[in-house]
Design a protein around this motif. Structure first.
Motif, PDB file in Angstrom:
ATOM      1  N   GLN A  99     111.566  55.883   9.696  1.00  0.00           N
ATOM      2  CA  GLN A  99     111.158  54.748  10.532  1.00  0.00           C
ATOM      3  C   GLN A  99     109.892  55.069  11.325  1.00  0.00           C
ATOM      4  O   GLN A  99     109.020  54.205  11.503  1.00  0.00           O
ATOM      5  CB  GLN A  99     112.289  54.363  11.484  1.00  0.00           C
ATOM      6  CG  GLN A  99     113.451  53.666  10.794  1.00  0.00           C
ATOM      7  CD  GLN A  99     114.541  53.251  11.761  1.00  0.00           C
ATOM      8  OE1 GLN A  99     114.770  53.903  12.777  1.00  0.00           O
ATOM      9  NE2 GLN A  99     115.227  52.160  11.445  1.00  0.00           N
ATOM     10  N   LYS A 106     102.639  54.234   4.300  1.00  0.00           N
ATOM     11  CA  LYS A 106     102.274  53.141   3.400  1.00  0.00           C
ATOM     12  C   LYS A 106     100.776  53.069   3.144  1.00  0.00           C
ATOM     13  O   LYS A 106     100.340  52.516   2.130  1.00  0.00           O
ATOM     14  CB  LYS A 106     102.760  51.806   3.978  1.00  0.00           C
ATOM     15  CG  LYS A 106     104.257  51.577   3.849  1.00  0.00           C
ATOM     16  CD  LYS A 106     104.641  50.216   4.409  1.00  0.00           C
ATOM     17  CE  LYS A 106     106.108  49.903   4.205  1.00  0.00           C
ATOM     18  NZ  LYS A 106     106.479  48.581   4.759  1.00  0.00           N
ATOM     19  N   LYS A 143     118.705  54.917  -2.431  1.00  0.00           N
ATOM     20  CA  LYS A 143     118.764  53.794  -3.383  1.00  0.00           C
ATOM     21  C   LYS A 143     118.282  52.494  -2.733  1.00  0.00           C
ATOM     22  O   LYS A 143     117.543  51.720  -3.332  1.00  0.00           O
ATOM     23  CB  LYS A 143     120.191  53.633  -3.914  1.00  0.00           C
ATOM     24  CG  LYS A 143     120.644  54.742  -4.839  1.00  0.00           C
ATOM     25  CD  LYS A 143     119.863  54.738  -6.145  1.00  0.00           C
ATOM     26  CE  LYS A 143     120.408  55.755  -7.132  1.00  0.00           C
ATOM     27  NZ  LYS A 143     119.669  55.748  -8.407  1.00  0.00           N
ATOM     28  N   SER A 144     118.728  52.265  -1.508  1.00  0.00           N
ATOM     29  CA  SER A 144     118.331  51.041  -0.817  1.00  0.00           C
ATOM     30  C   SER A 144     116.836  51.025  -0.532  1.00  0.00           C
ATOM     31  O   SER A 144     116.143  50.032  -0.802  1.00  0.00           O
ATOM     32  CB  SER A 144     119.122  50.899   0.481  1.00  0.00           C
ATOM     33  OG  SER A 144     118.765  49.713   1.157  1.00  0.00           O
ATOM     34  N   LEU A 145     116.312  52.129  -0.003  1.00  0.00           N
ATOM     35  CA  LEU A 145     114.893  52.183   0.314  1.00  0.00           C
ATOM     36  C   LEU A 145     114.035  52.187  -0.944  1.00  0.00           C
ATOM     37  O   LEU A 145     112.923  51.661  -0.937  1.00  0.00           O
ATOM     38  CB  LEU A 145     114.589  53.419   1.155  1.00  0.00           C
ATOM     39  CG  LEU A 145     115.108  53.415   2.588  1.00  0.00           C
ATOM     40  CD1 LEU A 145     114.659  54.675   3.317  1.00  0.00           C
ATOM     41  CD2 LEU A 145     114.628  52.179   3.342  1.00  0.00           C
ATOM     42  N   ALA A 147     114.519  50.476  -3.590  1.00  0.00           N
ATOM     43  CA  ALA A 147     114.326  49.070  -3.952  1.00  0.00           C
ATOM     44  C   ALA A 147     113.423  48.359  -2.949  1.00  0.00           C
ATOM     45  O   ALA A 147     112.529  47.600  -3.323  1.00  0.00           O
ATOM     46  CB  ALA A 147     115.681  48.374  -4.030  1.00  0.00           C
ATOM     47  N   GLU A 148     113.662  48.621  -1.662  1.00  0.00           N
ATOM     48  CA  GLU A 148     112.900  47.940  -0.614  1.00  0.00           C
ATOM     49  C   GLU A 148     111.420  48.295  -0.639  1.00  0.00           C
ATOM     50  O   GLU A 148     110.564  47.452  -0.371  1.00  0.00           O
ATOM     51  CB  GLU A 148     113.500  48.314   0.733  1.00  0.00           C
ATOM     52  CG  GLU A 148     112.873  47.612   1.931  1.00  0.00           C
ATOM     53  CD  GLU A 148     113.580  47.938   3.234  1.00  0.00           C
ATOM     54  OE1 GLU A 148     112.934  47.878   4.286  1.00  0.00           O
ATOM     55  OE2 GLU A 148     114.793  48.253   3.190  1.00  0.00           O
ATOM     56  N   LEU A 149     111.116  49.546  -0.989  1.00  0.00           N
ATOM     57  CA  LEU A 149     109.731  50.032  -0.934  1.00  0.00           C
ATOM     58  C   LEU A 149     109.103  50.192  -2.311  1.00  0.00           C
ATOM     59  O   LEU A 149     108.049  50.824  -2.447  1.00  0.00           O
ATOM     60  CB  LEU A 149     109.701  51.392  -0.214  1.00  0.00           C
ATOM     61  CG  LEU A 149     110.302  51.437   1.190  1.00  0.00           C
ATOM     62  CD1 LEU A 149     110.329  52.870   1.712  1.00  0.00           C
ATOM     63  CD2 LEU A 149     109.523  50.530   2.139  1.00  0.00           C
ATOM     64  N   ALA A 150     109.715  49.586  -3.332  1.00  0.00           N
ATOM     65  CA  ALA A 150     109.298  49.844  -4.715  1.00  0.00           C
ATOM     66  C   ALA A 150     107.814  49.613  -4.963  1.00  0.00           C
ATOM     67  O   ALA A 150     107.194  50.314  -5.762  1.00  0.00           O
ATOM     68  CB  ALA A 150     110.133  48.990  -5.668  1.00  0.00           C
ATOM     69  N   SER A 151     107.235  48.647  -4.287  1.00  0.00           N
ATOM     70  CA  SER A 151     105.827  48.333  -4.547  1.00  0.00           C
ATOM     71  C   SER A 151     104.857  49.152  -3.710  1.00  0.00           C
ATOM     72  O   SER A 151     103.646  49.054  -3.908  1.00  0.00           O
ATOM     73  CB  SER A 151     105.575  46.840  -4.294  1.00  0.00           C
ATOM     74  OG  SER A 151     105.801  46.515  -2.931  1.00  0.00           O
ATOM     75  N   THR A 152     105.395  49.967  -2.787  1.00  0.00           N
ATOM     76  CA  THR A 152     104.495  50.681  -1.874  1.00  0.00           C
ATOM     77  C   THR A 152     104.730  52.188  -1.811  1.00  0.00           C
ATOM     78  O   THR A 152     103.778  52.972  -1.851  1.00  0.00           O
ATOM     79  CB  THR A 152     104.617  50.120  -0.441  1.00  0.00           C
ATOM     80  OG1 THR A 152     105.989  50.146  -0.039  1.00  0.00           O
ATOM     81  CG2 THR A 152     104.077  48.706  -0.373  1.00  0.00           C
ATOM     82  N   GLY A 213     113.704  56.202  -6.596  1.00  0.00           N
ATOM     83  CA  GLY A 213     115.120  55.897  -6.500  1.00  0.00           C
ATOM     84  C   GLY A 213     116.007  56.822  -7.301  1.00  0.00           C
ATOM     85  O   GLY A 213     117.170  56.514  -7.552  1.00  0.00           O
TER      86      GLY A 213
END
Length: 227
Positions: A99, A106, A143-145, A147-152, A213
């Motif tokens: 966080q 990024k 796993k959650s992050l 997916a959440e950050l897949a493009s960055t 992931g």
């Protein structure tokens, strides 16, 4: 030259990663004690990850969270405080770090995060209830992050078997126990921190740009084989 932040780079696997990265990259180490090395590419911050405020760092390409614990007890001997402490070290510390540095990360070059799990999440082992529960939390976070950050931002984890570090010194405290540990692994060995560092080097590099992931087991066959 990449900018790499390592949480827990003064000992064990974290230190092996730090030592392999120093010659070519800028490394920021955050841990309670300083590494036993001085280098122009190294900046150290003496921080307790759970209680202290993290330092500001302007440029980050890779974030590596290494702190862990080996708290092996029968379930009846584990206190609720044991579970809380292992969860704090392994999960909350990682969340706090991510966080804090994600907005800067990024903006980095091929940005990536590397976490650490354990083979005990996938393979049930006696006396591992607390640490396996905590590391399962790390895998869920990954796993959650992912997916959440897949493009960055890419995020992966290494799940090692026992590794010869100060953290495992009590388990590998004499030749007989080391030999027993070797025999427990189908490939007849256990890990050195430098081996894990080599995998870390790959996962944070451009060579692994298609991977996110994922949890990579380094287990000398312990999870995959039964002989």
């Amino acid at each position: 030259m990449k900018n790499i932040v390592i949480i827990g780079g003064s000992k064990g696997i974290g230190n092996a990663i730090l030592m392999q990265q120093l010659e070519t990259n800028r490394v920021y180490n955050i841990s309670r004690t300083a590494p036993e090395v001085a280098h122009e590419n190294l900046s150290h911050h003496s921080i307790n990850i759970l209680t202290d405020e993290l330092p500001e760092i302007e440029n980050i390409d890779t974030l590596i969270y290494c702190p862990g614990s080996i708290n092996l007890k029968p379930i009846g001997s584990l206190s609720i405080a044991d579970f809380r402490n292992d969860f704090e070290i392994n999960v909350i510390g990682a969340v706090k770090t991510i966080q804090k540095y994600l907005p800067v990360l990024k903006k980095g070059t091929n940005p990536s995060i590397l976490l650490f799990s354990t083979v005990a999440v996938k393979l049930g082992m006696p006396f591992h209830a607390s640490i396996a529960t905590a590391k399962a939390g790390v895998e869920g976070l990954l796993k959650s992050l992912g997916a959440e950050l897949a493009s960055t931002v890419r995020i992966n984890a290494i799940a090692p078997t026992i590794t010869e570090t100060t953290l495992s010194a009590n388990i590998l405290r004499n030749d007989r126990m080391k030999e027993n540990m070797i025999e427990r692994h189908p490939m007849k060995s256990y890990l050195k921190p430098e081996e894990v560092a080599e995998m870390a080097n790959f996962l944070i590099s451009e060579k692994a740009k298609s991977m996110s992931g994922q949890i990579f087991e380094m287990d000398y066959g312990m999870v995959s084989f039964k002989l």
